[in-house]
Design an enzyme around this catalytic site. Structure first.
Site, PDB file in Angstrom:
ATOM      1  CD  GLU A 103       6.680  33.817  19.515  1.00 58.37           C
ATOM      2  OE1 GLU A 103       5.828  34.711  19.336  1.00 58.37           O
ATOM      3  OE2 GLU A 103       7.631  33.613  18.742  1.00 58.37           O
ATOM      4  CE  LYS A 236      22.981  27.890   6.212  1.00 54.55           C
ATOM      5  NZ  LYS A 236      23.905  26.861   6.711  1.00 54.55           N
ATOM      6  CG  ASP A 312      20.771  25.178   7.610  1.00 55.85           C
ATOM      7  OD1 ASP A 312      20.685  25.759   8.710  1.00 55.85           O
ATOM      8  OD2 ASP A 312      21.803  25.175   6.924  1.00 55.85           O
ATOM      9  CG  HIS A 408       2.131  36.904  22.990  1.00 56.40           C
ATOM     10  ND1 HIS A 408       3.253  36.128  22.834  1.00 56.40           N
ATOM     11  CD2 HIS A 408       1.727  37.234  21.737  1.00 56.40           C
ATOM     12  CE1 HIS A 408       3.533  36.000  21.549  1.00 56.40           C
ATOM     13  NE2 HIS A 408       2.625  36.662  20.857  1.00 56.40           N
TER      14      HIS A 408
END
EC number: 1.1.1.34
Length: 416
Positions: A103, A236, A312, A408
């Site tokens: 990104e 998660k 993770d 951006h």
């Protein structure tokens, strides 16, 4: 056996893809042949795909470190750009923050936040709690027996028995507390334990198994283990229990940004930032019914650092739980983040891989701390929180100044 025959048998499904490393005793050769099998398989035959002709690299990688630890059916590795934000001053030390992302503008924005924070003397960060959790489901023949088990677990005598069994499973795992909830004749038992410098899921799971065996030997022979994980952990997935009780490292970080740095570096004002934080991160998140999402983009920074340091990445779900607070203090901006469930480790998992290990080394937290087990993992959690603080500061500044789209377009779009 000739390679051509191995490829043919693999394509026909007569040699399982997962067995190549064991059969060949050569991880790199196994990867090379598996790529050929995938290229010639009927699943890729109609899309004109070949691994050798693709941009997915496979040479020059330590597959021995991957084998049995990080990935199966390997056909290569995925290069992701790694940038650095900072250095940022945290608790008196200057540290670079590695961020792996695709990104554009994310690293640049976080870096700007670091600059503004340093102008005010840096970040102060604290670990408020440290305990990984695992919550099995156990089942009893009756509601009464489930209630008796819950009561026993809450007693001093019961806890001592469980604690002894749990702690015997590891040199580093140390049981802290147990929280049990009965749903009919099922009991959901949330174990919380310190796990040294490991993130700790495997370690605590082993301890829970031994604790449940001890429980069955002390009056609960009729107890059946339904599942070692019963989602009361909770891993998660969004869950209020992690927001309220914490999971992994519970951290808070704070910085004071001088008014001139807000104006000159961040191109906005203290008043505008405070108002935007309330309207967006607090009220807006409440309107959305957010759970742990009272922030602008904590998950961006958490995930980028996780990818760079071998964590993770799926645990960004709960690790990104963040409350961002901004206040006007004597004309300057005071910004803080509260993150109750940062799940990180500096040993095990993806931290064994060379590039990820190198980034942990750059941050000064690689491996286990020999003098104080757990200190490196706690320090990594503090660095994650500092990065989130910088990211929150910069993005909110861009929003309040109306420059988000422009930044951006500058960093995330190629001209021509």
């Amino acid at each position: 056996m000739p390679e051509s025959q191995i490829i043919e048998l693999g394509t026909l499904g007569q040699i399982p893809l997962y067995s190549l490393e064991r059969a060949l005793q050569d991880p790199l050769r196994a990867v090379k042949l598996r790529r050929q099998i995938v290229s010639q398989h009927q699943a890729t035959g109609n899309i004109d795909f070949t691994t050798d002709g693709s941009a997915l690299p496979y040479e020059g990688y330590d597959y021995k470190a991957v084998l049995g630890a990080c990935c199966e059916n390997v056909i290569g590795y995925m290069p992701i750009p790694v940038g650095v934000a900072g250095p940022i001053k945290i608790n008196g030390k200057m540290v670079f923050l590695p961020m792996s992302t695709t990104e554009g503008a994310l690293v640049a924005s976080t870096n700007r936040g670091c600059m503004a924070i340093n102008a005010g003397g840096g970040v102060t960060a604290l670990v408020l709690g440290d305990g990984m959790t695992r919550a099995p489901i156990v089942r009893f023949p009756s509601l009464e027996e489930a209630g008796a088990a819950k009561q026993w677990l809450g007693s001093d005598a019961g806890f001592l028995i469980i604690e002894d069994a749990f702690n015997a499973s590891s040199r580093f795992a140390r049981l802290q507390n147990i929280k049990a909830t009965a749903v009919g004749s099922d009991l959901y038992i949330r174990f919380t334990a310190s796990t040294g410098d490991a993130m700790g899921m495997n370690m605590i799971s082993k301890g829970v198994e031994q604790a449940l065996e001890a429980m069955q030997k002390h009056g609960f022979e009729s107890m059946d283990v339904v599942s070692l994980s019963g989602n009361f952990c909770a891993d998660k997935k969004p869950a209020a229990v992690n927001w309220i009780e914490g999971r992994g490292k519970t951290v808070t970080a704070q910085a004071t940004i001088p008014e001139h740095a807000v104006r000159e570096t961040l191109k906005t004002s203290v008043e505008a930032l405070v108002e935007l934080n309330v309207s967006k991160n607090l009220v807006g998140s409440a309107v959305a019914g957010a759970l742990g999402g009272f922030n602008a983009h904590a998950a961006n920074v958490v995930t980028a650092i996780y990818l760079a340091t071998g964590q993770d990445p799926a645990q960004n779900v709960q690790s990104s739980n963040t409350l961002t607070v901004m206040k006007n203090v004597n004309g300057d901006l005071q910004i803080s983040v509260f993150m109750p469930s940062i799940e990180v480790g500096t040993v095990g998992g993806g931290t064994v891989l060379g590039p990820q290990k190198a980034m942990l080394h750059m941050m000064g937290v690689q491996g286990a701390d020999p003098e104080q087990p757990g200190r490196n993992a706690q320090e990594l959690a503090l660095l994650v929180a500092a990065g989130v603080l910088a990211g929150e500061l910069s993005l909110c500044s861009a929003l309040s100044a109306g420059s988000l789209v422009k930044s951006h377009l500058t960093h995330n779009r190629k001209k021509g």
